[in-house]
Write an enzyme that holds these catalytic residues in place. Structure first.
Site, PDB file in Angstrom:
ATOM      1  N   ARG A 126     -46.993  27.390 -43.190  1.00 50.13           N
ATOM      2  CA  ARG A 126     -47.622  26.853 -41.983  1.00 50.13           C
ATOM      3  C   ARG A 126     -46.548  26.706 -40.913  1.00 50.13           C
ATOM      4  NH1 ARG A 126     -48.987  21.387 -42.897  1.00 50.13           N
ATOM      5  NH2 ARG A 126     -47.284  20.861 -41.472  1.00 50.13           N
ATOM      6  N   GLU A 145     -41.234  23.780 -36.490  1.00 48.45           N
ATOM      7  CA  GLU A 145     -40.676  24.166 -37.785  1.00 48.45           C
ATOM      8  C   GLU A 145     -41.648  25.099 -38.477  1.00 48.45           C
ATOM      9  OE1 GLU A 145     -40.335  20.691 -40.247  1.00 48.45           O
ATOM     10  OE2 GLU A 145     -42.461  20.181 -40.063  1.00 48.45           O
ATOM     11  N   ASN A 147     -43.106  25.601 -42.392  1.00 53.56           N
ATOM     12  CA  ASN A 147     -43.186  24.982 -43.705  1.00 53.56           C
ATOM     13  C   ASN A 147     -43.460  26.054 -44.752  1.00 53.56           C
ATOM     14  OD1 ASN A 147     -43.456  21.877 -42.937  1.00 53.56           O
ATOM     15  ND2 ASN A 147     -44.731  23.052 -41.529  1.00 53.56           N
ATOM     16  N   SER A 152     -49.491  21.488 -46.115  1.00 61.01           N
ATOM     17  CA  SER A 152     -50.721  20.764 -46.450  1.00 61.01           C
ATOM     18  C   SER A 152     -51.763  20.803 -45.345  1.00 61.01           C
ATOM     19  CB  SER A 152     -50.386  19.303 -46.775  1.00 61.01           C
ATOM     20  OG  SER A 152     -49.781  18.690 -45.661  1.00 61.01           O
ATOM     21  N   LYS A 307     -34.198  23.697 -42.135  1.00 60.59           N
ATOM     22  CA  LYS A 307     -33.935  23.548 -40.695  1.00 60.59           C
ATOM     23  C   LYS A 307     -32.724  24.374 -40.273  1.00 60.59           C
ATOM     24  CE  LYS A 307     -37.140  20.350 -40.130  1.00 60.59           C
ATOM     25  NZ  LYS A 307     -37.635  20.287 -41.510  1.00 60.59           N
ATOM     26  N   LYS A 366     -32.204  16.592 -36.301  1.00 64.26           N
ATOM     27  CA  LYS A 366     -32.999  16.873 -37.493  1.00 64.26           C
ATOM     28  C   LYS A 366     -32.120  17.029 -38.735  1.00 64.26           C
ATOM     29  CE  LYS A 366     -37.030  19.136 -35.462  1.00 64.26           C
ATOM     30  NZ  LYS A 366     -37.955  20.266 -35.630  1.00 64.26           N
ATOM     31  N   GLU A 370     -37.990  17.407 -45.432  1.00 65.74           N
ATOM     32  CA  GLU A 370     -39.388  17.678 -45.125  1.00 65.74           C
ATOM     33  C   GLU A 370     -40.214  16.429 -45.391  1.00 65.74           C
ATOM     34  OE1 GLU A 370     -40.029  20.455 -43.709  1.00 65.74           O
ATOM     35  OE2 GLU A 370     -38.095  21.377 -44.121  1.00 65.74           O
ATOM     36  N   GLY A 371     -41.475  16.473 -44.938  1.00 69.85           N
ATOM     37  CA  GLY A 371     -42.398  15.393 -45.261  1.00 69.85           C
ATOM     38  C   GLY A 371     -42.708  14.453 -44.116  1.00 69.85           C
ATOM     39  N   ARG A 452     -53.094  18.387 -35.323  1.00 68.79           N
ATOM     40  CA  ARG A 452     -52.819  16.980 -35.612  1.00 68.79           C
ATOM     41  C   ARG A 452     -52.465  16.268 -34.313  1.00 68.79           C
ATOM     42  NH1 ARG A 452     -48.220  17.998 -39.879  1.00 68.79           N
ATOM     43  NH2 ARG A 452     -47.952  19.725 -38.401  1.00 68.79           N
TER      44      ARG A 452
END
Length: 476
Positions: A126, A145, A147, A152, A307, A366, A370-371, A452
């Site tokens: 993603r 970024e 993923n 998800s 990253k 950064k 992740e997360g 989002r």
């Protein structure tokens, strides 16, 4: 519809509350749910996932741009994962100071030394973007970024269109309700998993979802499982502990967990240091990487999503290395890059430190994590860099230009949170899938999108982190 909210709706608090109740009912009926474990000793509570009351306007041109470039990003990630020299050079400074990335890279080297057992590669990615507002009011698509691990909300975002269609109908906005895009990433993600399972070649073997001990986002994963069961592909949910206790390889390196052969390991756990609670957990990851099972992602693809790799790709000539005879592809990808800067030791890194300390509000710092909720902003950038600017510890970070999207007003629906109008910022995600067997790319697709939205008071954090909520684009 002004700023995403119908004018007559904004003026009527009673109607807003009625629409919010309608939206919650629609969300529950559509199955837009999360299971939340509130405390280790509590029972589980099922509730709706947080979402916006109304869809958010998104310029059609940049939306289509994001969809069009996704298959090129799929190809890029796959090419990077196969280029061992590039990965080693790109990550050399990071692994010197970041223990987690170093441990992953050591695992990668071990697999290379032993030889990969499986030639089938499955990618479920993603790519995330924000719209940077130019001085003339137009928007420019800039990547946050990509993923490559546990990307998800493909499941839940497959259900949100019907929720917003229903709300807009109730609000008397029939025309807008018909303009909500169809979106079914869950089916597309499952299609790629199914292709990998089919190529593996054993009808008895299962797709194993490797999941967390306490799973808050279970329904997002269940949609993909359901799509696989529709294809008569068996799935099992296992944890690292299950693999530690019952995992084994036979003489052909076929992976067995709880006595069942595993065709595909779909990692939804294992992207953060805290996921590896013991040496046995690392041993379980190595066992799976060594196996004949198709890994999503395999360790090389995991590293391709770091990253630091993202920052190195922005250097002149790097994209051309991966697309030597495709200048248009290079142009399409490079157009989405934000400014990214190294913090390696030396003059270039020193210059980056100086830039960040002089104008911290222009940048985001950064780490290789992740997360969500890991990035550093504003005065905190100065605090961190002042502490590490003269040491190699700074190499664990990269610096990125801060993107400035235009705020849009909307209502954010969260369980037990007051209903109020917020200034909001949105992030667009695009799902991509690919399957490669040997040198042959047998599937490369863009399979859907995710929007989002969060209150502009929050700098960082996604849905799972409790900051952003699910949304739909309304193309303008």
């Amino acid at each position: 519809m002004a700023q995403g909210i119908p004018d007559e709706v904004m003026m009527n608090d009673t109607l807003i509350k009625e629409l919010a109740d309608v939206a919650k009912d629609a969300a529950l009926l559509q199955g837009v749910l999360m299971r939340i474990q509130e405390t280790p000793n509590s029972s589980e509570l099922v509730t709706y996932a947080p979402f916006t009351l109304f869809p958010t306007p998104v310029p059609k041109a940049v939306f289509l741009q994001a969809l069009a470039v996704q298959t090129h990003y799929n190809t890029l990630v796959d090419k990077i994962s196969q280029d061992t020299d590039f990965l080693e050079e790109a990550l050399s400074s990071t692994i010197a100071v970041d223990d987690f990335t170093a441990r992953l890279f050591k695992l990668h080297q071990q697999i290379l030394k032993e030889g990969r057992s499986q030639s089938i590669v499955l990618g479920l990615n993603r790519s995330d973007y924000m719209l940077d507002q130019r001085d003339d009011g137009s928007s420019s698509l800039k990547q946050i970024e990509i993923n490559t691990f546990a990307a998800s909300f493909g499941g839940l975002s497959s259900r949100t269109p019907d929720v917003h269609r229903h709300v807009l109908k109730v609000a008397g906005r029939l025309e807008e309700s018909q303009n909500i895009l169809d979106n079914n990433p869950a089916a597309g993600l499952a299609r790629a998993v199914a292709k990998a399972w089919e190529l593996y070649g054993s009808e008895r073997a299962v797709v194993m979802f490797l999941v967390e001990e306490s799973q808050r986002n279970i329904f997002d994963q269940r949609y993909i499982e359901s799509e696989l069961w529709k294809r008569n592909i068996p799935t099992k949910r296992k944890r690292f502990d299950d693999v530690c206790k019952t995992g084994s390889l036979d003489q052909d390196k076929r992976l067995f967990v709880d006595g069942q052969e595993v065709a595909v390991v779909y990692f939804r756990n294992g992207y953060m240091p805290q996921n590896y609670i013991s040496e046995q957990t690392w041993d379980a990851r190595l066992l799976m990487e060594r196996s004949l099972a198709v890994k999503c992602p395999d360790i090389s693809t995991h590293l391709a999503g770091t990253k630091k790799v993202q920052q190195v790709l922005t250097r002149p000539g790097v994209l051309e290395k991966f697309f030597p005879d495709q200048p248009q592809v290079v142009e399409q990808i490079r157009a989405t890059f934000a400014g990214l800067y190294t913090l390696d030791m030396g003059p270039e890194g020193d210059k980056t430190v100086t830039m960040a300390l002089e104008e911290p509000d222009r940048y985001v710092l950064k780490p290789q994590r992740e997360g969500g909720g890991n990035n550093i902003y504003g005065s905190e950038i100065c605090q961190v860099l002042q502490g590490v600017k003269g040491s190699t510890e700074r190499m664990a970070y990269i610096l990125m230009d801060k993107i400035h999207p235009a705020p849009v007003q909307n209502y954010l629906l969260r369980r037990d949170a007051p209903l109020q109008l917020n200034n909001c910022l949105s992030e667009l995600g695009v799902f991509g899938t690919y399957v490669r067997q040997g040198k042959d790319m047998v599937m490369n697709e863009c399979v859907g999108h995710l929007l989002r939205t969060k209150s502009s008071e929050h700098s960082d954090g996604g849905v799972a982190a409790g900051v952003a909520v699910l949304d739909n684009p309304l193309l303008i």
